[in-house]
Motif scaffolding. Structure first.
Motif, mmCIF file in Angstrom:
data_model
loop_
_atom_site.group_PDB
_atom_site.id
_atom_site.type_symbol
_atom_site.label_atom_id
_atom_site.label_comp_id
_atom_site.label_asym_id
_atom_site.label_seq_id
_atom_site.Cartn_x
_atom_site.Cartn_y
_atom_site.Cartn_z
ATOM 1 N N VAL A 32 6.134 -6.492 -1.341
ATOM 2 C CA VAL A 32 5.046 -5.934 -0.533
ATOM 3 C C VAL A 32 3.784 -6.257 -1.222
ATOM 4 O O VAL A 32 3.865 -6.033 -2.399
ATOM 5 N N VAL A 33 2.747 -6.982 -0.532
ATOM 6 C CA VAL A 33 1.672 -7.142 -1.251
ATOM 7 C C VAL A 33 0.505 -6.329 -0.435
ATOM 8 O O VAL A 33 0.375 -6.403 0.469
ATOM 9 N N ILE A 34 -0.218 -5.603 -1.273
ATOM 10 C CA ILE A 34 -1.208 -4.858 -0.717
ATOM 11 C C ILE A 34 -2.689 -5.630 -1.384
ATOM 12 O O ILE A 34 -2.701 -5.817 -2.609
ATOM 13 N N ASP A 35 -3.483 -5.682 -0.393
ATOM 14 C CA ASP A 35 -4.872 -6.432 -0.965
ATOM 15 C C ASP A 35 -6.085 -6.066 0.205
ATOM 16 O O ASP A 35 -5.522 -6.059 1.162
ATOM 17 N N LYS A 36 -7.126 -6.026 -0.261
ATOM 18 C CA LYS A 36 -8.490 -5.940 0.541
ATOM 19 C C LYS A 36 -9.001 -7.082 1.103
ATOM 20 O O LYS A 36 -9.851 -7.001 2.054
ATOM 21 N N ALA A 53 2.717 -8.182 4.038
ATOM 22 C CA ALA A 53 1.217 -8.360 3.457
ATOM 23 C C ALA A 53 0.653 -7.143 4.232
ATOM 24 O O ALA A 53 0.457 -7.262 5.328
ATOM 25 N N VAL A 54 -0.121 -6.389 3.464
ATOM 26 C CA VAL A 54 -0.741 -4.990 3.779
ATOM 27 C C VAL A 54 -2.236 -5.079 3.475
ATOM 28 O O VAL A 54 -2.736 -5.593 2.439
ATOM 29 N N LEU A 55 -3.214 -5.149 4.575
ATOM 30 C CA LEU A 55 -4.694 -5.109 4.112
ATOM 31 C C LEU A 55 -5.215 -3.793 4.030
ATOM 32 O O LEU A 55 -4.889 -2.832 4.869
ATOM 33 N N ALA A 56 -5.284 -3.351 2.745
ATOM 34 C CA ALA A 56 -5.880 -2.103 2.306
ATOM 35 C C ALA A 56 -6.765 -2.307 1.118
ATOM 36 O O ALA A 56 -6.474 -3.040 0.286
ATOM 37 N N ASP A 57 -7.672 -1.350 0.967
ATOM 38 C CA ASP A 57 -8.714 -1.168 -0.176
ATOM 39 C C ASP A 57 -7.842 -0.214 -1.269
ATOM 40 O O ASP A 57 -8.262 0.732 -1.227
ATOM 41 N N TYR A 58 -7.016 -0.870 -1.957
ATOM 42 C CA TYR A 58 -5.983 0.168 -2.830
ATOM 43 C C TYR A 58 -6.997 0.856 -3.685
ATOM 44 O O TYR A 58 -6.948 1.833 -4.292
ATOM 45 N N LEU A 59 -8.015 0.004 -4.575
ATOM 46 C CA LEU A 59 -8.848 0.741 -5.520
ATOM 47 C C LEU A 59 -9.856 1.637 -4.828
ATOM 48 O O LEU A 59 -10.322 2.527 -5.490
ATOM 49 N N GLY A 60 -10.358 1.397 -3.574
ATOM 50 C CA GLY A 60 -11.231 2.466 -3.117
ATOM 51 C C GLY A 60 -10.759 3.582 -2.873
ATOM 52 O O GLY A 60 -11.521 4.560 -2.199
ATOM 53 N N SER A 61 -9.437 3.813 -2.826
ATOM 54 C CA SER A 61 -8.995 5.204 -2.655
ATOM 55 C C SER A 61 -8.616 5.867 -3.892
ATOM 56 O O SER A 61 -7.880 5.575 -4.726
ATOM 57 N N PRO A 62 -9.150 6.997 -4.090
ATOM 58 C CA PRO A 62 -8.937 7.947 -5.244
ATOM 59 C C PRO A 62 -7.559 8.323 -5.203
ATOM 60 O O PRO A 62 -7.091 8.747 -6.205
ATOM 61 N N GLU A 63 -6.893 8.198 -4.333
ATOM 62 C CA GLU A 63 -5.297 8.565 -4.226
ATOM 63 C C GLU A 63 -4.418 7.362 -4.336
ATOM 64 O O GLU A 63 -3.591 7.240 -3.431
#
Length: 87
Positions: A32-36, A53-63
């Motif tokens: 599973v790859v998460i990337d913005k 492939a998952v489009l997400a802002d991993y670092l943008g989330s404090p959680e």
């Protein structure tokens, strides 16, 4: 074939895409790859359609750890997210 689930955060960039190639060559299938970055993620998906492939802002989330947990149990988590931001 190895079926351990490996989550790669920030994995659609140069390092991550090369890591995916190496993991697949060693027999890992459940990646599973998460990337913005939409364009990088599209390239990854085109080259490796079997990778989730998952489009997400991993670092943008404090959680962000909760975000990782949201993808279910994983056997390994690799964090390639760049934390440096230009001023």
């Amino acid at each position: 074939m190895l079926n351990q689930k490996i989550i790669i955060a920030g994995g659609a960039g140069l390092v991550g895409q090369n890591l995916v190639v190496r993991l697949k060559a060693r027999g890992y299938q459940n990646l599973v790859v998460i990337d913005k970055h939409r364009a990088n993620l599209a390239t990854l998906a085109a080259l490796h359609p079997e990778v989730d492939a998952v489009l997400a802002d991993y670092l943008g989330s404090p959680e962000h750890r909760a975000m990782m947990a949201g993808f279910g149990f994983s056997d390994a988590e690799i964090d390639l997210v760049a934390t440096w931001q230009p001023e």
